[in-house]
Scaffold this motif. Structure first.
Motif, PDB file in Angstrom:
ATOM      1  N   LEU A 238       0.873  -1.246  -0.067  1.00 60.32           N
ATOM      2  CA  LEU A 238       0.097   0.066   0.066  1.00 60.32           C
ATOM      3  C   LEU A 238       0.725   1.341  -0.108  1.00 60.32           C
ATOM      4  CD1 LEU A 238      -2.625  -1.161   2.736  1.00 60.32           C
ATOM      5  CD2 LEU A 238      -2.925  -0.769   0.111  1.00 60.32           C
ATOM      6  N   GLY A 239       2.082   1.223   0.276  1.00 62.25           N
ATOM      7  CA  GLY A 239       3.050   2.334   0.053  1.00 62.25           C
ATOM      8  C   GLY A 239       3.492   2.763   1.634  1.00 62.25           C
ATOM      9  N   GLU A 240       4.387   3.677   1.662  1.00 56.76           N
ATOM     10  CA  GLU A 240       4.930   4.125   3.188  1.00 56.76           C
ATOM     11  C   GLU A 240       3.894   4.666   3.766  1.00 56.76           C
ATOM     12  OE1 GLU A 240       8.758   5.690   2.518  1.00 56.76           O
ATOM     13  OE2 GLU A 240       9.873   3.918   2.004  1.00 56.76           O
ATOM     14  N   THR A 241       2.930   5.567   3.038  1.00 56.45           N
ATOM     15  CA  THR A 241       1.861   6.089   3.777  1.00 56.45           C
ATOM     16  C   THR A 241       0.619   5.717   2.988  1.00 56.45           C
ATOM     17  OG1 THR A 241       3.142   7.904   4.691  1.00 56.45           O
ATOM     18  CG2 THR A 241       0.689   8.153   4.546  1.00 56.45           C
ATOM     19  N   ASN A 267      11.344   4.442   7.741  1.00 59.38           N
ATOM     20  CA  ASN A 267      10.747   4.932   6.642  1.00 59.38           C
ATOM     21  C   ASN A 267      10.962   6.836   6.926  1.00 59.38           C
ATOM     22  OD1 ASN A 267      10.805   2.653   5.285  1.00 59.38           O
ATOM     23  ND2 ASN A 267       8.606   2.465   5.904  1.00 59.38           N
ATOM     24  N   GLY A 268      10.822   7.015   8.201  1.00 58.09           N
ATOM     25  CA  GLY A 268      10.644   8.512   8.651  1.00 58.09           C
ATOM     26  C   GLY A 268       9.615   9.052   8.348  1.00 58.09           C
ATOM     27  N   LYS A 269       8.509   8.363   8.305  1.00 54.78           N
ATOM     28  CA  LYS A 269       7.023   9.096   8.073  1.00 54.78           C
ATOM     29  C   LYS A 269       5.786   8.013   8.470  1.00 54.78           C
ATOM     30  CE  LYS A 269       7.694   8.771   3.677  1.00 54.78           C
ATOM     31  NZ  LYS A 269       7.584   8.982   2.231  1.00 54.78           N
ATOM     32  N   SER A 270       5.111   8.870   8.907  1.00 54.78           N
ATOM     33  CA  SER A 270       3.676   8.073   9.547  1.00 54.78           C
ATOM     34  C   SER A 270       3.189   7.286   8.354  1.00 54.78           C
ATOM     35  CB  SER A 270       2.805   8.985   9.832  1.00 54.78           C
ATOM     36  OG  SER A 270       1.622   8.542  10.690  1.00 54.78           O
ATOM     37  N   PRO A 271       2.953   6.065   8.754  1.00 50.32           N
ATOM     38  CA  PRO A 271       2.545   5.075   7.866  1.00 50.32           C
ATOM     39  C   PRO A 271       1.011   5.003   7.558  1.00 50.32           C
ATOM     40  CG  PRO A 271       2.431   3.795  10.057  1.00 50.32           C
ATOM     41  CD  PRO A 271       3.037   5.231  10.220  1.00 50.32           C
ATOM     42  N   VAL A 272       0.067   5.576   8.362  1.00 51.46           N
ATOM     43  CA  VAL A 272      -1.299   5.322   8.273  1.00 51.46           C
ATOM     44  C   VAL A 272      -1.931   6.978   8.430  1.00 51.46           C
ATOM     45  CG1 VAL A 272      -3.535   4.098   8.720  1.00 51.46           C
ATOM     46  CG2 VAL A 272      -1.326   3.285   9.023  1.00 51.46           C
ATOM     47  N   ASN A 273      -2.894   7.163   7.621  1.00 50.04           N
ATOM     48  CA  ASN A 273      -3.723   8.339   7.920  1.00 50.04           C
ATOM     49  C   ASN A 273      -4.836   8.319   8.876  1.00 50.04           C
ATOM     50  OD1 ASN A 273      -1.897  10.139   6.485  1.00 50.04           O
ATOM     51  ND2 ASN A 273      -3.172  10.003   4.549  1.00 50.04           N
ATOM     52  N   TYR A 274      -5.598   7.018   8.824  1.00 47.58           N
ATOM     53  CA  TYR A 274      -6.706   6.945   9.329  1.00 47.58           C
ATOM     54  C   TYR A 274      -6.661   5.447  10.042  1.00 47.58           C
ATOM     55  CZ  TYR A 274      -8.322  10.700   6.541  1.00 47.58           C
ATOM     56  OH  TYR A 274      -8.392  11.893   5.915  1.00 47.58           O
ATOM     57  N   TRP A 275      -6.767   5.410  11.533  1.00 43.93           N
ATOM     58  CA  TRP A 275      -6.667   4.125  12.255  1.00 43.93           C
ATOM     59  C   TRP A 275      -8.387   3.981  12.784  1.00 43.93           C
ATOM     60  CZ3 TRP A 275      -2.939   0.713  13.022  1.00 43.93           C
ATOM     61  CH2 TRP A 275      -1.485   1.179  12.834  1.00 43.93           C
TER      62      TRP A 275
END
Length: 501
Positions: A238-241, A267-275
């Motif tokens: 699904l990609g890094e985010t 990866n230096g970034k938040s993986p998910v926008n909505y939990w």
């Protein structure tokens, strides 16, 4: 047709605790990941509720017009006992007890899981990766964490350094846990413990000489930790985010918290926008658990063989029952609640069968207020489902629509009162939200067919009694059926229909 601009979706984000307007990473496309089963035992109803929640979310997003990639993994490595960093792998333990190869255990319970999903009409995911199929990728992300100084190796095992990570980022961002409190409440390290801190967790474990499931790695033969597989498989597909991730509320901490830490660390970034997280199940007000003896498997629910059940209930009745409550609310199983759900589902299913048979003649004697009502109900379906996938309120709208369908069927409200376009929009919406969005389909059993035949015989007898002006017999048939939950409705030209309360 794309509805997502007309009916914008809002999701309660477990990360922020707020209801937010859904905006996908890539316009028109949605990536969803849910933690799948660990296949060493039969799937339980708590799992079913979680997978049903994500099934409905996926169905609705597709219905709105999004292109959805839904990933649900299979954990076939097996968590350690009590989901700790020490102990015996659960799949390996099952294999040892039953004298099977671990992959025989995996195959058996994976097939059982798929059968339960099929019975509940839960659609298969777009991709269903397995942990054992991604060992190489898991080793690679462990290497990356070591290179960044966020993990350390001890005697062939590798641990994630939580306190080091927290100095750079924020451990506890999802669950609200405070690292100082975790350090105080965790168990004390003993002289044999390899960890630097009690809250560090394994991303790779050295296999003992007796451990069956093992793979070669730069640190020796071992196996991946509990949390690393989901970080690897979700970001690979699904990609890094990506957009949406979740599972049962029990996974919020530590599993999902650790997933975030691993992904941000690597990866230096938040993986998910909505939990998103589904709440727990209770039985007669008590938490459902094996230790209390109130936990039952889907097959026990269908057959009615559990000591707490008066009878069995069909998969669609149980699905309907679960959808009567918002996914974030606790859901209490009881005989009374299941029996009420059975009646409610039959009412909606009856309307579903009826509306499919109704055909507009094209002749119109317009009733503007009725047209406004029908179109308002269609809009309400979208609005309720777009409000954080509120299946409970969506079902309430469907019940109102079912009453209108019964009026059309009986002739009490002529179809000519509305235009064929308005009726077709109404009909299509009812069918689509029942079948395509909520996944509820007609569930006819041999007993249902027999009941329908008996009721139709009694309806014919009542018609004959009325023709013969034997109103006492006519009323007796009507009243006896009503006392047993069957409501007869007299329409025009002597037609009669019925509904089951």
């Amino acid at each position: 047709m794309n509805y997502f601009d007309t009916y914008p979706l809002h999701i309660t984000n477990s990360l922020t605790g707020q209801k937010e307007r859904f905006t996908p990473v890539n316009p028109g496309h949605v990536g969803i990941y849910v933690c799948g089963p660990t296949v060493y035992s039969d799937v339980h109803l708590g799992n079913v509720r979680t997978f049903m929640m994500f099934d409905v979310a996926t169905r609705y997003l597709r219905f709105l017009g999004y292109k959805v990639r839904y990933v649900r993994n299979i954990t076939d490595v097996g968590h350690l006992e009590n989901d700790a960093d020490e102990g015996e792998d659960k799949i390996a333990k099952k294999a040892r007890i039953e004298q099977l190869e671990p992959m025989e255990v995996v195959k058996h319970y994976t097939e059982g899981f798929h059968e339960v999903m099929r019975q509940f009409n839960i659609l298969p995911p777009s991709i269903e990766p397995s942990a054992t199929g991604h060992i190489v990728e898991q080793i690679e992300i462990v290497k990356k964490l070591l290179e960044k100084g966020l993990a350390y190796e001890v005697n062939g095992s590798v641990y994630f350094d939580v306190t080091k990570y927290d100095t750079l980022h924020h451990y506890g961002i999802l669950s609200g846990r405070v690292i100082e409190e975790l350090l105080e409440s965790g168990r004390k390290l003993d002289s044999q413990d390899e960890k630097r801190n009690r809250i560090d967790f394994a991303v790779w474990k050295k296999a003992s000489p007796y451990h069956i499931m093992r793979w070669p790695s730069p640190w020796g033969d071992g196996f991946p930790g509990w949390h690393i597989e989901c970080t690897v498989m979700s970001t690979k597909y699904l990609g890094e985010t990506f957009d949406i991730h979740g599972g049962g509320l029990d996974l919020k901490f530590p599993h999902h918290e650790c997933e975030i830490a691993q992904a941000v660390g690597a990866n230096g970034k938040s993986p998910v926008n909505y939990w998103m997280h589904s709440n727990m199940l209770t039985v007669n007000g008590q938490k459902m658990s094996k230790s209390l003896g109130n936990s039952f498997l889907p097959r026990e629910l269908f057959a009615g063989t559990h000591k707490l059940l008066d009878k069995g209930y069909g998969p669609m009745t149980v699905r309907f029952f679960m959808l009567q409550s918002h996914y974030s609310s606790t859901l209490d199983f009881s005989n009374d609640a299941l029996q009420a759900a059975e009646k409610g589902f039959k009412r909606l299913a009856s309307a579903l069968a009826n509306v499919k048979k109704l055909a507009h003649s094209g002749n119109v004697t317009p009733d503007a207020k009725l047209s406004e009502t029908l179109n308002g109900q269609v809009d309400a379906l979208f609005n309720e489902m777009s409000d954080d996938f509120n299946t409970a309120k969506t079902l309430a709208v469907l019940f109102d629509m079912a009453s209108r369908i019964n009026d059309f069927k009986s002739g009490n409200t002529p179809l000519s009162s509305v235009s064929s376009e308005d009726f077709e929009r109404f009909r299509k919406a009812y069918v689509a939200f029942m079948e395509d969005v909520l996944g509820l389909k007609e569930e006819e059993t041999q007993n249902d067919a027999l009941l329908e035949g008996v009721i139709n015989v009694l309806i014919e007898l009542r018609k004959k009694a009325r023709q013969d002006k034997n109103f006492a017999l006519s009323d007796k048939i009507r009243d006896e059926l009503k006392a047993r939950g069957v409501q007869l409705m007299d329409g025009k030209n002597g037609e009669m229909t019925y509904s089951i309360d």
